[in-house]
Design a protein around this motif. Structure first.
Motif, mmCIF file in Angstrom:
data_model
loop_
_atom_site.group_PDB
_atom_site.id
_atom_site.type_symbol
_atom_site.label_atom_id
_atom_site.label_comp_id
_atom_site.label_asym_id
_atom_site.label_seq_id
_atom_site.Cartn_x
_atom_site.Cartn_y
_atom_site.Cartn_z
ATOM 1 N N VAL A 184 76.290 4.930 42.759
ATOM 2 C CA VAL A 184 75.638 3.641 42.480
ATOM 3 C C VAL A 184 74.150 3.724 42.802
ATOM 4 O O VAL A 184 73.296 3.294 42.015
ATOM 5 C CB VAL A 184 76.303 2.509 43.295
ATOM 6 N N LEU A 185 73.831 4.321 43.943
ATOM 7 C CA LEU A 185 72.425 4.487 44.324
ATOM 8 C C LEU A 185 71.683 5.344 43.313
ATOM 9 O O LEU A 185 70.516 5.073 42.977
ATOM 10 C CB LEU A 185 72.343 5.115 45.713
ATOM 11 N N ASN A 186 72.339 6.366 42.799
ATOM 12 C CA ASN A 186 71.715 7.224 41.798
ATOM 13 C C ASN A 186 71.444 6.455 40.507
ATOM 14 O O ASN A 186 70.367 6.596 39.896
ATOM 15 C CB ASN A 186 72.611 8.429 41.513
ATOM 16 N N GLU A 187 72.411 5.627 40.089
ATOM 17 C CA GLU A 187 72.240 4.872 38.846
ATOM 18 C C GLU A 187 71.136 3.831 38.953
ATOM 19 O O GLU A 187 70.545 3.442 37.943
ATOM 20 C CB GLU A 187 73.562 4.208 38.449
ATOM 21 N N LEU A 188 70.845 3.382 40.157
ATOM 22 C CA LEU A 188 69.734 2.438 40.334
ATOM 23 C C LEU A 188 68.407 3.022 39.856
ATOM 24 O O LEU A 188 67.495 2.282 39.482
ATOM 25 C CB LEU A 188 69.596 2.047 41.810
ATOM 26 N N ASN A 189 68.316 4.336 39.888
ATOM 27 C CA ASN A 189 67.085 5.011 39.454
ATOM 28 C C ASN A 189 67.107 5.374 37.975
ATOM 29 O O ASN A 189 66.163 5.977 37.472
ATOM 30 C CB ASN A 189 66.863 6.277 40.286
ATOM 31 N N ASN A 190 68.200 5.020 37.287
ATOM 32 C CA ASN A 190 68.341 5.387 35.872
ATOM 33 C C ASN A 190 68.863 4.212 35.055
ATOM 34 O O ASN A 190 69.735 4.368 34.194
ATOM 35 C CB ASN A 190 69.309 6.573 35.743
ATOM 36 N N LEU A 191 68.326 3.030 35.315
ATOM 37 C CA LEU A 191 68.827 1.824 34.661
ATOM 38 C C LEU A 191 68.553 1.844 33.157
ATOM 39 O O LEU A 191 67.456 2.212 32.715
ATOM 40 C CB LEU A 191 68.186 0.582 35.281
ATOM 41 N N LYS A 192 69.552 1.415 32.389
ATOM 42 C CA LYS A 192 69.389 1.337 30.940
ATOM 43 C C LYS A 192 68.598 0.089 30.564
ATOM 44 O O LYS A 192 68.465 -0.854 31.347
ATOM 45 C CB LYS A 192 70.763 1.344 30.273
ATOM 46 N N SER A 193 68.084 0.083 29.361
ATOM 47 C CA SER A 193 67.167 -0.959 28.906
ATOM 48 C C SER A 193 67.820 -2.331 28.896
ATOM 49 O O SER A 193 68.835 -2.552 28.218
ATOM 50 C CB SER A 193 66.664 -0.636 27.496
ATOM 51 N N GLY A 194 67.222 -3.259 29.638
ATOM 52 C CA GLY A 194 67.702 -4.629 29.604
ATOM 53 C C GLY A 194 67.442 -5.292 28.268
ATOM 54 O O GLY A 194 68.220 -6.133 27.817
ATOM 55 N N ASP A 195 66.380 -4.913 27.585
ATOM 56 C CA ASP A 195 66.070 -5.505 26.285
ATOM 57 C C ASP A 195 67.100 -5.084 25.242
ATOM 58 O O ASP A 195 67.540 -5.898 24.424
ATOM 59 C CB ASP A 195 64.668 -5.101 25.835
ATOM 60 N N ASP A 196 67.511 -3.808 25.272
ATOM 61 C CA ASP A 196 68.558 -3.352 24.349
ATOM 62 C C ASP A 196 69.866 -4.096 24.620
ATOM 63 O O ASP A 196 70.583 -4.481 23.689
ATOM 64 C CB ASP A 196 68.790 -1.850 24.500
ATOM 65 N N ASN A 223 77.507 1.299 25.383
ATOM 66 C CA ASN A 223 76.594 2.171 26.143
ATOM 67 C C ASN A 223 75.344 1.445 26.620
ATOM 68 O O ASN A 223 74.317 2.077 26.884
ATOM 69 C CB ASN A 223 76.185 3.369 25.274
ATOM 70 N N TYR A 224 75.437 0.116 26.758
ATOM 71 C CA TYR A 224 74.248 -0.672 27.058
ATOM 72 C C TYR A 224 74.085 -0.996 28.541
ATOM 73 O O TYR A 224 73.105 -1.643 28.926
ATOM 74 C CB TYR A 224 74.264 -1.970 26.246
ATOM 75 N N VAL A 225 75.044 -0.588 29.384
ATOM 76 C CA VAL A 225 74.936 -0.810 30.827
ATOM 77 C C VAL A 225 75.206 0.505 31.547
ATOM 78 O O VAL A 225 75.668 1.475 30.950
ATOM 79 C CB VAL A 225 75.930 -1.898 31.318
ATOM 80 N N ASN A 226 74.935 0.537 32.843
ATOM 81 C CA ASN A 226 75.260 1.698 33.672
ATOM 82 C C ASN A 226 76.625 1.481 34.312
ATOM 83 O O ASN A 226 76.827 0.496 35.036
ATOM 84 C CB ASN A 226 74.219 1.885 34.781
ATOM 85 N N TYR A 227 77.575 2.381 34.024
ATOM 86 C CA TYR A 227 78.915 2.265 34.597
ATOM 87 C C TYR A 227 79.012 3.074 35.883
ATOM 88 O O TYR A 227 78.484 4.186 35.976
ATOM 89 C CB TYR A 227 79.969 2.755 33.597
ATOM 90 N N VAL A 228 79.715 2.505 36.873
ATOM 91 C CA VAL A 228 79.820 3.162 38.176
ATOM 92 C C VAL A 228 81.240 3.045 38.713
ATOM 93 O O VAL A 228 81.989 2.135 38.357
ATOM 94 C CB VAL A 228 78.845 2.548 39.202
ATOM 95 N N ASP A 229 81.582 3.996 39.569
ATOM 96 C CA ASP A 229 82.771 3.867 40.396
ATOM 97 C C ASP A 229 82.374 2.998 41.581
ATOM 98 O O ASP A 229 81.513 3.378 42.375
ATOM 99 C CB ASP A 229 83.228 5.244 40.867
ATOM 100 N N PRO A 230 82.977 1.800 41.738
ATOM 101 C CA PRO A 230 82.502 0.876 42.782
ATOM 102 C C PRO A 230 82.703 1.391 44.200
ATOM 103 O O PRO A 230 82.088 0.855 45.134
ATOM 104 C CB PRO A 230 83.333 -0.384 42.530
ATOM 105 N N LEU A 231 83.519 2.427 44.380
ATOM 106 C CA LEU A 231 83.731 2.983 45.717
ATOM 107 C C LEU A 231 82.841 4.187 45.999
ATOM 108 O O LEU A 231 82.774 4.655 47.134
ATOM 109 C CB LEU A 231 85.208 3.374 45.892
ATOM 110 N N ASP A 232 82.166 4.684 44.974
ATOM 111 C CA ASP A 232 81.274 5.830 45.134
ATOM 112 C C ASP A 232 79.840 5.312 45.209
ATOM 113 O O ASP A 232 79.115 5.284 44.213
ATOM 114 C CB ASP A 232 81.454 6.794 43.957
ATOM 115 N N LEU A 233 79.443 4.909 46.394
ATOM 116 C CA LEU A 233 78.145 4.251 46.531
ATOM 117 C C LEU A 233 76.983 5.205 46.326
ATOM 118 O O LEU A 233 75.882 4.783 45.956
ATOM 119 C CB LEU A 233 78.051 3.563 47.891
ATOM 120 N N ASP A 234 77.195 6.505 46.547
ATOM 121 C CA ASP A 234 76.130 7.474 46.253
ATOM 122 C C ASP A 234 75.803 7.468 44.762
ATOM 123 O O ASP A 234 74.630 7.529 44.377
ATOM 124 C CB ASP A 234 76.561 8.881 46.686
#
Length: 326
Positions: free
Chosen positions: A287-299, A274-285
Protein backbone atom coordinates in the motif's frame (compact mmCIF):
# COMPACT_ATOMS: atom_id res chain seq x y z
CA UNK A 1 -45.04 2.30 -12.59
CA UNK A 2 -45.78 2.05 -8.89
CA UNK A 3 -42.76 0.48 -7.20
CA UNK A 4 -42.47 -0.67 -3.59
CA UNK A 5 -38.98 -0.72 -2.02
CA UNK A 6 -38.27 -2.81 1.07
CA UNK A 7 -35.24 -3.79 3.11
CA UNK A 8 -34.50 -5.37 6.48
CA UNK A 9 -35.98 -3.72 9.55
CA UNK A 10 -32.82 -2.26 11.10
CA UNK A 11 -31.19 -1.02 7.88
CA UNK A 12 -31.62 2.72 8.39
CA UNK A 13 -30.67 2.67 12.08
CA UNK A 14 -27.05 2.98 10.98
CA UNK A 15 -27.19 3.90 7.27
CA UNK A 16 -24.24 3.22 5.00
CA UNK A 17 -23.63 2.62 1.31
CA UNK A 18 -26.52 0.20 0.91
CA UNK A 19 -29.00 2.73 2.23
CA UNK A 20 -27.55 5.44 -0.01
CA UNK A 21 -28.15 3.18 -3.01
CA UNK A 22 -31.80 2.63 -2.05
CA UNK A 23 -32.47 6.36 -1.72
CA UNK A 24 -30.62 7.25 -4.93
CA UNK A 25 -32.52 4.65 -6.95
CA UNK A 26 -35.77 6.01 -5.51
CA UNK A 27 -34.81 9.59 -6.38
CA UNK A 28 -33.77 8.87 -9.95
CA UNK A 29 -36.72 6.58 -10.69
CA UNK A 30 -39.04 9.35 -9.51
CA UNK A 31 -37.25 11.78 -11.81
CA UNK A 32 -38.22 9.42 -14.64
CA UNK A 33 -41.88 9.67 -13.67
CA UNK A 34 -42.34 6.55 -11.52
CA UNK A 35 -43.91 6.39 -8.06
CA UNK A 36 -41.54 4.77 -5.55
CA UNK A 37 -42.54 4.07 -1.94
CA UNK A 38 -40.38 2.90 0.96
CA UNK A 39 -42.53 0.14 2.45
CA UNK A 40 -44.40 1.06 5.62
CA UNK A 41 -45.96 -2.17 6.90
CA UNK A 42 -48.38 -0.20 9.10
CA UNK A 43 -50.10 1.62 6.26
CA UNK A 44 -49.05 0.34 2.82
CA UNK A 45 -51.01 -2.31 0.94
CA UNK A 46 -48.57 -4.37 -1.14
CA UNK A 47 -51.12 -5.08 -3.87
CA UNK A 48 -51.43 -1.34 -4.61
CA UNK A 49 -48.05 -1.58 -6.37
CA UNK A 50 -46.93 -3.00 -9.70
CA UNK A 51 -43.65 -4.45 -8.49
CA UNK A 52 -41.69 -5.05 -5.28
CA UNK A 53 -37.93 -4.47 -5.04
CA UNK A 54 -36.30 -6.05 -2.00
CA UNK A 55 -32.81 -4.98 -0.84
CA UNK A 56 -30.68 -7.47 1.19
CA UNK A 57 -30.70 -11.18 1.93
CA UNK A 58 -32.23 -10.73 5.38
CA UNK A 59 -35.87 -11.25 6.38
CA UNK A 60 -36.42 -13.39 3.29
CA UNK A 61 -39.53 -15.31 4.37
CA UNK A 62 -41.71 -12.41 3.20
CA UNK A 63 -40.65 -13.08 -0.41
CA UNK A 64 -43.12 -15.97 -0.68
CA UNK A 65 -45.92 -13.66 0.44
CA UNK A 66 -45.16 -11.22 -2.38
CA UNK A 67 -45.32 -14.03 -4.90
CA UNK A 68 -48.52 -15.48 -3.41
CA UNK A 69 -50.05 -12.05 -4.06
CA UNK A 70 -48.94 -12.27 -7.70
CA UNK A 71 -46.41 -9.45 -7.60
CA UNK A 72 -43.16 -9.41 -9.59
CA UNK A 73 -40.16 -9.41 -7.22
CA UNK A 74 -36.68 -7.95 -7.83
CA UNK A 75 -33.92 -8.69 -5.30
CA UNK A 76 -30.71 -6.69 -4.79
CA UNK A 77 -28.66 -8.99 -2.54
CA UNK A 78 -25.57 -6.88 -1.65
CA UNK A 79 -23.69 -10.00 -0.59
CA UNK A 80 -20.29 -11.62 -0.84
CA UNK A 81 -20.95 -15.16 0.46
CA UNK A 82 -18.17 -17.57 1.33
CA UNK A 83 -17.75 -20.18 -1.39
CA UNK A 84 -15.33 -22.56 0.32
CA UNK A 85 -16.07 -26.28 0.50
CA UNK A 86 -17.26 -26.10 4.11
CA UNK A 87 -19.84 -23.42 3.26
CA UNK A 88 -21.06 -25.32 0.20
CA UNK A 89 -21.51 -28.57 2.19
CA UNK A 90 -23.24 -26.77 5.05
CA UNK A 91 -25.67 -25.18 2.62
CA UNK A 92 -26.43 -28.51 0.94
CA UNK A 93 -27.23 -30.07 4.34
CA UNK A 94 -29.52 -27.18 5.22
CA UNK A 95 -31.42 -27.77 1.99
CA UNK A 96 -31.96 -31.39 2.90
CA UNK A 97 -33.04 -30.96 6.51
CA UNK A 98 -34.57 -27.49 6.75
CA UNK A 99 -37.88 -26.52 5.23
CA UNK A 100 -37.26 -22.79 5.73
CA UNK A 101 -33.85 -21.59 4.58
CA UNK A 102 -32.53 -18.95 2.25
CA UNK A 103 -31.71 -21.35 -0.58
CA UNK A 104 -35.32 -22.47 -0.85
CA UNK A 105 -36.65 -18.92 -0.75
CA UNK A 106 -34.28 -17.66 -3.46
CA UNK A 107 -36.59 -19.30 -6.00
CA UNK A 108 -39.13 -16.51 -5.44
CA UNK A 109 -37.37 -13.41 -6.88
CA UNK A 110 -38.00 -13.04 -10.61
CA UNK A 111 -34.72 -11.18 -11.09
CA UNK A 112 -31.66 -10.90 -8.82
CA UNK A 113 -29.52 -7.80 -9.40
CA UNK A 114 -26.00 -8.13 -7.95
CA UNK A 115 -23.55 -5.30 -8.59
CA UNK A 116 -20.93 -7.45 -10.37
CA UNK A 117 -20.71 -10.76 -12.20
CA UNK A 118 -18.34 -12.03 -9.50
CA UNK A 119 -20.98 -11.44 -6.85
CA UNK A 120 -23.46 -13.20 -9.14
CA UNK A 121 -21.20 -16.23 -9.61
CA UNK A 122 -20.69 -16.66 -5.86
CA UNK A 123 -24.42 -16.48 -5.20
CA UNK A 124 -25.22 -18.82 -8.08
CA UNK A 125 -22.71 -21.43 -6.94
CA UNK A 126 -23.63 -21.39 -3.26
CA UNK A 127 -27.41 -21.27 -3.68
CA UNK A 128 -27.72 -23.08 -7.03
CA UNK A 129 -29.62 -20.25 -8.73
CA UNK A 130 -30.17 -20.46 -12.52
CA UNK A 131 -28.07 -18.07 -14.61
CA UNK A 132 -31.24 -16.68 -16.18
CA UNK A 133 -32.39 -15.20 -12.85
CA UNK A 134 -29.57 -12.63 -12.77
CA UNK A 135 -29.14 -9.17 -14.25
CA UNK A 136 -26.11 -7.07 -13.23
CA UNK A 137 -26.93 -3.58 -11.92
CA UNK A 138 -23.90 -1.70 -10.55
CA UNK A 139 -23.97 1.21 -8.13
CA UNK A 140 -23.76 4.74 -9.44
CA UNK A 141 -22.92 8.35 -8.61
CA UNK A 142 -24.46 11.78 -9.03
CA UNK A 143 -22.90 14.20 -11.45
CA UNK A 144 -20.67 16.19 -9.08
CA UNK A 145 -21.43 19.82 -8.34
CA UNK A 146 -19.07 22.08 -10.25
CA UNK A 147 -15.95 23.21 -8.42
CA UNK A 148 -16.69 26.76 -7.24
CA UNK A 149 -13.08 27.71 -6.60
CA UNK A 150 -12.61 27.82 -2.83
CA UNK A 151 -12.73 24.35 -1.30
CA UNK A 152 -15.26 24.38 1.55
CA UNK A 153 -13.63 21.47 3.40
CA UNK A 154 -10.17 23.03 3.31
CA UNK A 155 -11.62 26.40 4.32
CA UNK A 156 -13.39 24.87 7.34
CA UNK A 157 -10.68 22.48 8.59
CA UNK A 158 -7.47 23.92 7.13
CA UNK A 159 -6.60 20.53 5.60
CA UNK A 160 -5.59 19.44 2.11
CA UNK A 161 -3.43 16.84 0.30
CA UNK A 162 -4.32 14.13 2.82
CA UNK A 163 -5.23 10.47 2.70
CA UNK A 164 -8.98 10.02 3.07
CA UNK A 165 -11.14 7.33 4.66
CA UNK A 166 -14.92 7.54 4.17
CA UNK A 167 -17.36 5.03 5.62
CA UNK A 168 -18.54 3.27 8.73
CA UNK A 169 -15.88 2.49 11.30
CA UNK A 170 -16.04 -1.30 11.49
CA UNK A 171 -13.45 -4.05 11.61
CA UNK A 172 -14.08 -5.29 8.06
CA UNK A 173 -13.30 -1.79 6.72
CA UNK A 174 -9.73 -1.94 8.12
CA UNK A 175 -9.39 1.60 9.37
CA UNK A 176 -6.48 0.39 11.52
CA UNK A 177 -4.59 -0.37 8.33
CA UNK A 178 -5.31 3.10 6.95
CA UNK A 179 -4.08 4.70 10.19
CA UNK A 180 -0.85 2.69 10.08
CA UNK A 181 -0.28 3.68 6.43
CA UNK A 182 -0.71 7.36 7.37
CA UNK A 183 1.58 7.14 10.38
CA UNK A 184 4.29 5.25 8.50
CA UNK A 185 4.17 7.52 5.45
CA UNK A 186 3.90 10.81 7.34
CA UNK A 187 0.66 11.71 5.56
CA UNK A 188 -2.37 13.17 7.24
CA UNK A 189 -5.42 10.88 7.35
CA UNK A 190 -8.94 12.29 7.43
CA UNK A 191 -11.57 9.87 8.76
CA UNK A 192 -15.14 10.68 7.74
CA UNK A 193 -17.74 8.39 9.27
CA UNK A 194 -18.99 7.12 12.59
CA UNK A 195 -18.67 3.87 14.47
CA UNK A 196 -20.97 1.02 13.49
CA UNK A 197 -22.97 -0.44 16.37
CA UNK A 198 -21.17 -3.46 17.76
CA UNK A 199 -17.73 -2.22 16.67
CA UNK A 200 -17.05 0.18 19.54
CA UNK A 201 -14.04 -1.81 20.76
CA UNK A 202 -12.53 -1.62 17.28
CA UNK A 203 -13.13 2.13 17.20
CA UNK A 204 -11.30 2.47 20.52
CA UNK A 205 -8.32 0.57 19.05
CA UNK A 206 -8.29 3.06 16.17
CA UNK A 207 -8.42 6.03 18.55
CA UNK A 208 -5.53 4.58 20.57
CA UNK A 209 -3.34 4.79 17.46
CA UNK A 210 -4.32 8.36 16.77
CA UNK A 211 -1.43 10.75 16.18
CA UNK A 212 -1.33 14.43 15.20
CA UNK A 213 -1.68 13.23 11.61
CA UNK A 214 -5.06 11.52 12.18
CA UNK A 215 -8.24 13.61 12.16
CA UNK A 216 -11.66 12.14 12.99
CA UNK A 217 -14.30 14.37 11.40
CA UNK A 218 -17.43 12.29 12.03
CA UNK A 219 -20.20 11.58 9.57
CA UNK A 220 -20.94 13.92 6.65
CA UNK A 221 -24.11 13.62 4.62
CA UNK A 222 -23.67 11.92 1.24
CA UNK A 223 -23.95 14.45 -1.57
CA UNK A 224 -23.37 17.57 0.50
CA UNK A 225 -20.77 20.06 -0.72
CA UNK A 226 -18.50 19.57 2.30
CA UNK A 227 -18.10 15.84 1.58
CA UNK A 228 -17.61 16.41 -2.14
CA UNK A 229 -14.91 18.97 -1.39
CA UNK A 230 -13.32 16.57 1.11
CA UNK A 231 -12.87 14.15 -1.78
CA UNK A 232 -11.53 16.95 -4.01
CA UNK A 233 -8.92 18.07 -1.49
CA UNK A 234 -7.54 14.58 -0.86
CA UNK A 235 -4.32 13.15 -2.20
CA UNK A 236 -6.14 9.85 -2.55
CA UNK A 237 -8.97 7.78 -1.09
CA UNK A 238 -8.01 4.64 0.86
CA UNK A 239 -10.41 1.68 0.65
CA UNK A 240 -8.58 -1.11 2.49
CA UNK A 241 -11.62 -3.26 3.27
CA UNK A 242 -11.59 -7.04 3.54
CA UNK A 243 -13.66 -6.92 0.32
CA UNK A 244 -15.97 -4.59 -1.58
CA UNK A 245 -18.81 -5.68 -3.84
CA UNK A 246 -18.93 -2.33 -5.67
CA UNK A 247 -17.39 0.51 -3.67
CA UNK A 248 -19.68 3.52 -3.62
CA UNK A 249 -17.13 5.81 -1.94
CA UNK A 250 -14.54 4.90 -4.60
CA UNK A 251 -17.04 5.98 -7.26
CA UNK A 252 -17.76 9.24 -5.41
CA UNK A 253 -14.07 10.04 -5.11
CA UNK A 254 -13.40 9.07 -8.71
CA UNK A 255 -16.25 11.26 -9.96
CA UNK A 256 -14.36 14.38 -8.81
CA UNK A 257 -10.97 13.15 -10.02
CA UNK A 258 -9.44 11.88 -6.78
CA UNK A 259 -7.10 8.85 -7.15
CA UNK A 260 -8.17 5.69 -5.30
CA UNK A 261 -6.22 2.95 -3.53
CA UNK A 262 -8.71 0.09 -3.51
CA UNK A 263 -8.84 -3.43 -2.07
CA UNK A 264 -8.33 -6.10 -4.72
CA UNK A 265 -10.81 -8.40 -2.98
CA UNK A 266 -14.43 -8.54 -4.09
CA UNK A 267 -15.80 -7.23 -7.37
CA UNK A 268 -13.66 -4.10 -7.56
CA UNK A 269 -11.56 -5.00 -10.60
CA UNK A 270 -14.65 -5.67 -12.66
CA UNK A 271 -16.05 -2.24 -11.86
CA UNK A 272 -12.99 0.02 -11.86
CA UNK A 273 -10.90 -1.75 -14.52
CA UNK A 274 -7.36 -0.30 -14.69
CA UNK A 275 -8.26 3.16 -13.42
CA UNK A 276 -7.37 2.69 -9.72
CA UNK A 277 -4.49 1.19 -7.74
CA UNK A 278 -5.40 -2.25 -6.36
CA UNK A 279 -3.84 -3.44 -3.11
CA UNK A 280 -3.87 -6.31 -0.69
CA UNK A 281 -5.34 -4.55 2.38
CA UNK A 282 -3.17 -6.63 4.73
CA UNK A 283 0.09 -5.94 2.88
CA UNK A 284 0.75 -2.42 4.08
CA UNK A 285 4.21 -2.30 2.49
CA UNK A 286 2.55 -2.68 -0.92
CA UNK A 287 0.00 0.00 0.00
CA UNK A 288 2.83 2.38 0.88
CA UNK A 289 4.50 1.59 -2.43
CA UNK A 290 1.31 2.28 -4.40
CA UNK A 291 1.02 5.68 -2.75
CA UNK A 292 4.03 6.68 -4.83
CA UNK A 293 2.50 5.35 -8.06
CA UNK A 294 -1.05 6.70 -8.05
CA UNK A 295 -3.01 6.41 -11.29
CA UNK A 296 -4.55 9.46 -12.92
CA UNK A 297 -7.54 10.84 -11.08
CA UNK A 298 -8.66 12.65 -14.23
CA UNK A 299 -8.74 9.39 -16.22
CA UNK A 300 -10.76 7.79 -13.40
CA UNK A 301 -13.18 10.72 -13.40
CA UNK A 302 -13.85 10.44 -17.12
CA UNK A 303 -14.38 6.67 -16.81
CA UNK A 304 -16.81 6.96 -13.88
CA UNK A 305 -18.88 9.74 -15.44
CA UNK A 306 -19.12 7.84 -18.75
CA UNK A 307 -20.27 4.56 -17.20
CA UNK A 308 -21.64 4.91 -13.68
CA UNK A 309 -23.90 7.92 -13.26
CA UNK A 310 -27.25 7.17 -11.62
CA UNK A 311 -29.05 8.12 -14.84
CA UNK A 312 -27.27 5.26 -16.62
CA UNK A 313 -27.85 2.78 -13.78
CA UNK A 314 -31.53 3.61 -13.29
CA UNK A 315 -32.23 3.10 -16.98
CA UNK A 316 -30.96 -0.49 -16.63
CA UNK A 317 -33.25 -1.05 -13.64
CA UNK A 318 -36.24 0.55 -15.33
CA UNK A 319 -35.89 -1.85 -18.28
CA UNK A 320 -35.84 -4.82 -15.88
CA UNK A 321 -39.08 -3.62 -14.26
CA UNK A 322 -40.78 -3.07 -17.62
CA UNK A 323 -40.08 -6.63 -18.77
CA UNK A 324 -41.52 -8.05 -15.55
CA UNK A 325 -44.85 -6.21 -15.61
CA UNK A 326 -45.72 -6.66 -19.30
Amino acid sequence: MKILFNTYTMAFQHPGGGEVVILKLKDYLERRGHEVKLFDKWSDKVTDYDIVHEFSLLEWEVWKDYKDLGLPLVLTPTAWPRNDLKSLLKNRLKNIYEKHNLTKFLKYPDVITPTTSLEKDRLRKLYRIPQSHFNIVPNGVDLPVANKGENTFTAKYGLSDYLLYVGSIAENKNLLGAIEVANRSGNKLIVIGDVKVGHEDYFNKCKNLQSENIHFIGRLQEGEELLTDAYRAAKCLLVLSDFETCSLVAMEAGAVGTPVLLTKYGGTKEVFKNYVNYVDPLDLDSVLNELNNLKSGDDLRQFILANYTWNVIVEKLENIYKKLIK
